[in-house]
Design an enzyme around this catalytic site. Structure first.
Site, PDB file in Angstrom:
ATOM      1  N   HIS A 103      72.527  27.936  52.770  1.00 17.33           N
ATOM      2  CA  HIS A 103      73.213  29.066  53.386  1.00 17.33           C
ATOM      3  C   HIS A 103      74.627  29.169  52.847  1.00 17.33           C
ATOM      4  CE1 HIS A 103      73.707  25.484  55.911  1.00 17.33           C
ATOM      5  NE2 HIS A 103      74.924  25.926  56.152  1.00 17.33           N
ATOM      6  N   HIS A 105      78.297  30.432  54.124  1.00 16.67           N
ATOM      7  CA  HIS A 105      79.129  30.882  55.237  1.00 16.67           C
ATOM      8  C   HIS A 105      80.040  32.001  54.730  1.00 16.67           C
ATOM      9  CE1 HIS A 105      78.665  27.261  57.950  1.00 16.67           C
ATOM     10  NE2 HIS A 105      78.274  26.727  56.797  1.00 16.67           N
TER      11      HIS A 105
HETATM   12  P1  5GP Z   1      76.484  23.721  57.717  1.00 20.64           P
HETATM   13  O1  5GP Z   1      77.420  22.731  58.350  1.00 20.64           O
HETATM   14  O2  5GP Z   1      75.087  23.164  57.540  1.00 20.64           O
HETATM   15  O3  5GP Z   1      77.032  24.297  56.450  1.00 20.64           O
HETATM   16  O4  5GP Z   1      76.425  24.939  58.720  1.00 20.64           O
HETATM   17  C1  5GP Z   1      75.378  25.186  59.588  1.00 20.64           C
HETATM   18  C2  5GP Z   1      75.844  26.247  60.548  1.00 20.64           C
HETATM   19  O5  5GP Z   1      74.725  26.695  61.287  1.00 20.64           O
HETATM   20  C3  5GP Z   1      76.882  25.758  61.565  1.00 20.64           C
HETATM   21  O6  5GP Z   1      78.095  26.474  61.392  1.00 20.64           O
HETATM   22  C4  5GP Z   1      76.236  26.018  62.904  1.00 20.64           C
HETATM   23  O7  5GP Z   1      77.140  26.519  63.868  1.00 20.64           O
HETATM   24  C5  5GP Z   1      75.148  27.028  62.581  1.00 20.64           C
HETATM   25  N1  5GP Z   1      73.989  26.936  63.435  1.00 20.64           N
HETATM   26  C6  5GP Z   1      73.337  25.793  63.785  1.00 20.64           C
HETATM   27  N2  5GP Z   1      72.290  26.082  64.582  1.00 20.64           N
HETATM   28  C7  5GP Z   1      72.289  27.433  64.739  1.00 20.64           C
HETATM   29  C8  5GP Z   1      71.448  28.330  65.463  1.00 20.64           C
HETATM   30  O8  5GP Z   1      70.476  27.940  66.127  1.00 20.64           O
HETATM   31  N3  5GP Z   1      71.744  29.653  65.394  1.00 20.64           N
HETATM   32  C9  5GP Z   1      72.804  30.114  64.673  1.00 20.64           C
HETATM   33  N4  5GP Z   1      73.018  31.443  64.686  1.00 20.64           N
HETATM   34  N5  5GP Z   1      73.617  29.292  63.973  1.00 20.64           N
HETATM   35  C10 5GP Z   1      73.361  27.969  64.010  1.00 20.64           C
END
Ligand code: 5GP
Ligand code: ZN
Length: 142
Positions: A103, A105
């Site tokens: 993903h 951001h």
């Molecule tokens: P990472 O740290 O893996 O780059 O970011 C994952 C992101 O996914 C985090 O910012 C977290 O808040 C978001 N996230 C985790 N679980 C969910 C969810 O169930 N729904 C949504 N909309 N975002 C999520």
């Protein structure tokens, strides 16, 4: 590389098993609001197929994602009235990656919002690096 991982939160959002505030989708990508936003409008852009990170995502899919990125970011910025945005993409637990479905951001930014970029602080920190040796090691790894 599985098209869908039954244990993956983002695959569940793609399938509709889990709800999300979707802001954009086409046949291949989906964008939705982060459930724990760093700023208003913090959005995640994902492929609908499951790949765990940048290095396991096929180049064609990366092209599709990167092509969608400015389109989604533009709408996020316009829709929230932000002055700008950061794009962040993490790989591996050490980098802060928590969801292992690739993903990007998109984090809307405004002057003085106080949001920091953790890794930038290393520039002023204690890291000592022999740049020429580091560059040689990276060049040798291609
Ligand atoms: P990472 O740290 O893996 O780059 O970011 C994952 C992101 O996914 C985090 O910012 C977290 O808040 C978001 N996230 C985790 N679980 C969910 C969810 O169930 N729904 C949504 N909309 N975002 C999520
Ligand atoms: Zn997934």
């Amino acid at each position: 590389m599985a098209e869908k991982d039954p244990n993956c939160i983002f695959c569940k959002i793609v399938s509709g098993e889990l709800g999300a505030e979707k802001v954009y989708e086409d046949d291949e990508v989906l964008a939705f609001l982060d459930i724990h936003p760093s700023s208003r409008g913090h959005t995640l852009l994902i492929p609908k197929q499951h790949y765990d990170g940048l290095l396991s995502t096929p180049p064609e899919m990366l092209q599709t994602l990167v092509a969608a990125l400015p389109k989604v970011a533009s709408a996020v910025v316009t829709g929230t009235g932000a002055e700008g945005f950061n794009v962040l993409q993490s790989n591996g637990p050490c980098s802060g990656q928590m969801v292992f479905h690739i993903h990007f951001h998109i984090v809307p930014r405004n002057s003085g919002d106080g949001i920091g970029l953790g890794f930038r602080s290393a520039l002023g920190g204690p890291i000592e690096d022999d740049l020429s040796k580091t560059a040689e090691a990276v060049r040798a790894a291609f």
